[in-house]
Design a protein around this motif. Structure first.
Motif, PDB file in Angstrom:
ATOM      1  N   THR A  35      -0.745   4.599  17.428  1.00 49.97           N
ATOM      2  CA  THR A  35       0.633   4.091  16.258  1.00 49.97           C
ATOM      3  C   THR A  35       1.994   5.066  17.357  1.00 49.97           C
ATOM      4  N   ILE A  69       1.635   0.448  13.064  1.00 49.21           N
ATOM      5  CA  ILE A  69       0.115   0.726  12.334  1.00 49.21           C
ATOM      6  C   ILE A  69      -0.522  -0.309  12.501  1.00 49.21           C
ATOM      7  N   THR A 115       1.931   6.826   6.400  1.00 51.88           N
ATOM      8  CA  THR A 115       1.647   5.988   5.984  1.00 51.88           C
ATOM      9  C   THR A 115       1.711   7.032   4.415  1.00 51.88           C
ATOM     10  N   CYS A 116       2.611   8.007   4.304  1.00 50.63           N
ATOM     11  CA  CYS A 116       2.854   8.374   3.221  1.00 50.63           C
ATOM     12  C   CYS A 116       4.373   8.155   2.487  1.00 50.63           C
ATOM     13  N   ARG A 158      -0.438   2.985  -0.237  1.00 53.65           N
ATOM     14  CA  ARG A 158      -0.558   4.042   0.777  1.00 53.65           C
ATOM     15  C   ARG A 158      -2.315   4.911   0.505  1.00 53.65           C
ATOM     16  N   LEU A 205      -4.651   2.624   2.373  1.00 53.81           N
ATOM     17  CA  LEU A 205      -4.186   2.429   3.687  1.00 53.81           C
ATOM     18  C   LEU A 205      -4.446   3.662   4.652  1.00 53.81           C
ATOM     19  N   THR A 206      -4.927   4.330   3.565  1.00 53.86           N
ATOM     20  CA  THR A 206      -5.438   5.998   4.095  1.00 53.86           C
ATOM     21  C   THR A 206      -6.843   5.731   4.376  1.00 53.86           C
ATOM     22  N   LEU A 210      -7.236   3.267   7.596  1.00 54.67           N
ATOM     23  CA  LEU A 210      -6.734   3.760   8.683  1.00 54.67           C
ATOM     24  C   LEU A 210      -7.839   4.901   8.947  1.00 54.67           C
ATOM     25  N   ILE A 216      -2.672  -3.969   1.550  1.00 54.90           N
ATOM     26  CA  ILE A 216      -2.864  -3.023   3.136  1.00 54.90           C
ATOM     27  C   ILE A 216      -1.759  -3.573   4.142  1.00 54.90           C
ATOM     28  N   ALA A 244       1.912  -3.898   3.478  1.00 57.21           N
ATOM     29  CA  ALA A 244       2.051  -1.855   3.731  1.00 57.21           C
ATOM     30  C   ALA A 244       2.055  -1.357   5.099  1.00 57.21           C
ATOM     31  N   LYS A 245       1.254  -2.157   6.265  1.00 56.56           N
ATOM     32  CA  LYS A 245       1.622  -2.491   7.343  1.00 56.56           C
ATOM     33  C   LYS A 245       2.966  -2.857   7.773  1.00 56.56           C
ATOM     34  N   LEU A 262       5.936  -1.018   6.390  1.00 60.07           N
ATOM     35  CA  LEU A 262       6.132   0.296   7.539  1.00 60.07           C
ATOM     36  C   LEU A 262       6.716  -0.384   8.937  1.00 60.07           C
TER      37      LEU A 262
END
Length: 438
Positions: free
Chosen positions: A26, A32, A119-120, A129, A132-133, A136, A160, A163-164, A167
């Motif tokens: 990353t 991500i 990610t947060c 969040r 995704l956490t 990953l 997921i 979220a990616k 970001l």
């Protein structure tokens, strides 16, 4: 046979190494989703090559090196790579590709902590969040995440992916923010570190019950966070909780990997340096004079266990009171289940069983294996071994971790043997009475 062994080995190594690999990628590609894709590609290469050539002596380093090479190859084919060449070129008269690779591997701070802050990002929902956490940083599959968060697998998969993409589109920066921005993300960052630690402390799935390296990473990042925000009591509470819990690792599993329950652990194997560090961090959390938050309360519960010289010395009444306080600041079915355990230990199994049976109607706990496991434990204590056997069997059917499932089946078998023995003894007594004409 060899191929199956290698596949299991790769899966285990992937769970340990993927967070660091994805974090480094990353940093390199600033995306991500792309970083995870590159890391997955490397895992597939390992699955193809290792059955033929064998597992490397240092598989984590092999995967990291292969992942970096793949990223460099990709970046060479686009404008990002060209910019990197130009940046290094402006700072050096002569350079080669090794120097470029070294430039990316220099002193860059803590990549994992940077990834957590990324990610947060507040642009994501809390659910996104966490999903995704777990994907990953903990290396869980979408199915395992769905089980952990009590959600449907398709829902998790969509979270997921979105979220990616969010970001990436927002060009979220790969860095630890400062000032108010750091404080805005602090609560979620702590939650993520807590989830990371818990996954290491009691793995959701796989062949190992504990993943110590995850716990070590979480504790290390917690300590760094405590230095960044020294005046936040809950950060110190989180560190205290992780320090004390980490102290038990040497006593938590047999050499075979089978879990050892808390009351059966050899407390002489607990790490008393970590306990002292944890108690000091807890005192620091209390020193601010604020009401204790969920992490400090959980640390206080862990401290009760750490300060008891034997399992029998545990102050379960105090623990039950602490869980009562925790249920007010962090109301959840899982907290209520833990409170039921504490009440059962403090005041008798029948009281704990009553509370557990009330929780059986809670939808979120219907597929939570620890609910029937706790119920089985109380039933066994009350001598209701037939019912305990059924509860442990049901719990085993829900458990996703191999070692935990094996322990539950072992406890079920013990209960079955007991109630069958009781049945045989009763049958012999009846037969004797018949022979005597009674």
């Amino acid at each position: 046979m060899m191929e199956c062994y290698v596949h299991r080995k790769v899966d285990a190594i992937w769970r340990m190494e993927s967070p660091k690999i994805i974090a480094v990628l990353t940093r390199m590609v600033r995306d991500i989703g792309l970083a995870e894709d590159l890391a997955q590609d490397v895992m597939l290469i390992a699955l193809q090559k290792w059955p033929e050539v064998g597992v490397p002596d240092n598989p984590g380093a092999w995967l990291m090196a292969a992942a970096k090479r793949r990223a460099i190859d990709m970046m060479r084919r686009n404008k990002v790579q060209q910019r990197k060449y130009e940046e290094v070129g402006r700072s050096s008269d002569m350079f080669d590709e090794q120097e470029i690779s070294d430039a990316w591997d220099g002193s860059v701070g803590d990549d994992l902590l940077r990834l957590i802050f990324m990610t947060c990002h507040p642009i994501l929902s809390r659910e996104a969040r966490l999903s995704l956490t777990l994907r990953l940083l903990c290396g869980l599959t979408t199915d395992e995440i769905a089980h952990a968060l009590f959600a449907a697998e398709p829902t998790i998969a969509q979270r997921i992916v979105r979220a990616k993409r969010t970001l990436r589109d927002a060009r979220a920066e790969f860095q630890i923010p400062e000032g108010n921005e750091l404080k805005e993300r602090l609560e979620t960052v702590m939650e993520v570190i807590y989830l990371l630690f818990n996954e290491g402390y009691a793995a959701t799935a796989g062949s190992s019950w504990i993943r110590p390296l995850l716990c070590q990473e979480a504790l290390r990042m917690g300590r760094i966070l405590a230095e960044l925000v020294k005046e936040e009591s809950e950060v110190h509470g989180l560190v205290a909780l992780m320090e004390i819990q980490s102290s038990r690792f040497r006593a938590r599993v047999h050499s075979s990997g089978e879990p050892i329950l808390l009351q059966d652990q050899n407390r002489g194997l607990w790490d008393h340096l970590l306990i002292r560090r944890g108690l000091a961090a807890l005192e620091r959390a209390k020193s601010f004079g604020r009401p204790l938050g969920p992490y400090a309360l959980q640390a206080s519960i862990s401290a009760c266990h750490a300060e008891a010289r034997t399992a029998e010395d545990t102050d379960w009444i105090k623990i039950a009171a602490l869980y009562e306080a925790l249920s007010r600041v962090l109301p959840s079915p899982v907290v209520e289940l833990n409170r039921a355990v504490a009440i059962g230990m403090a005041f008798g199994a029948e009281f704990g069983l009553q509370l557990v049976e009330q929780l059986e109607t809670v939808k979120a706990l219907r597929e939570y294996h620890l609910l029937p496991s706790v119920k089985g434990d109380f039933l066994e204590k009350l001598g209701r071994n037939n019912e305990a056997y059924q509860s442990f069997q049901f719990a085993a059917s829900l458990a996703q971790n191999d070692q935990e499932r094996a322990l539950l089946l072992k406890r079920a078998a013990k209960c079955k043997q007991t109630f069958q023995g009781e049945g045989t003894e009763k049958g012999m007594e009846t037969e004797l009475k018949n022979q005597m004409g009674l």
